[in-house]
Design a protein around this motif. Sequence first.
Motif: not given
Length: 194
Positions: A116, A125-126, A120
């Motif tokens: 997960e 997302l990061h 990301w």
Amino acid sequence: MLSVCVFCGSSSGFDPAYVDTANALGRLLAAEGLTLVYGGACVGLMGAMADATLAAGGKAVGVLPDFLRRKELAHPKLTELHVVSSMHERKARMAELADGFIALPGGMGTLEEFCEIITWAQLGLHKKPCGLLNVQHYYDPLLECVSRMAEEGFLRVEHKGLVLHNDTPEGLLEDMRAFEPLRVEKWVDRKEKA
């Protein structure tokens, strides 16, 4: 990088090398002044790593869902313990608290958490480094699977670089510090977006 989230087993595994490496990683994080962020339990590789971090004078921050805390799995001597309501909230909180991510050997939960956090990163997302501590070649099959995903067109070749891997804690931390975030989109076939 000031804090590292480590995903790992609530079991110790059969090979003593797993616990030895969890202990070594815990000591190294303390020596490097890096705060350990992890699942908050006192058992298995999780407990060994937290014990080693704390014994070496480091900080260990746990994030544990309430239903597991009620089963008396919470580590009693952590620097901080965040009690959350669900596994989803646990992963989100650990991601917020960490500047990088490491997976030691573990089971389905460890694999799910690492996959997960890589997803990301793939989605942008990061931009934090993510690495597998490949003790005793434990993650060789996963690394082969990642290569197969790229070969079969389900993963951009560049995204293989999101999965750092090394067989020593020192080597992996060095790789994480040298990590440069990717600047490519997730989509394998841009034509599908049009």
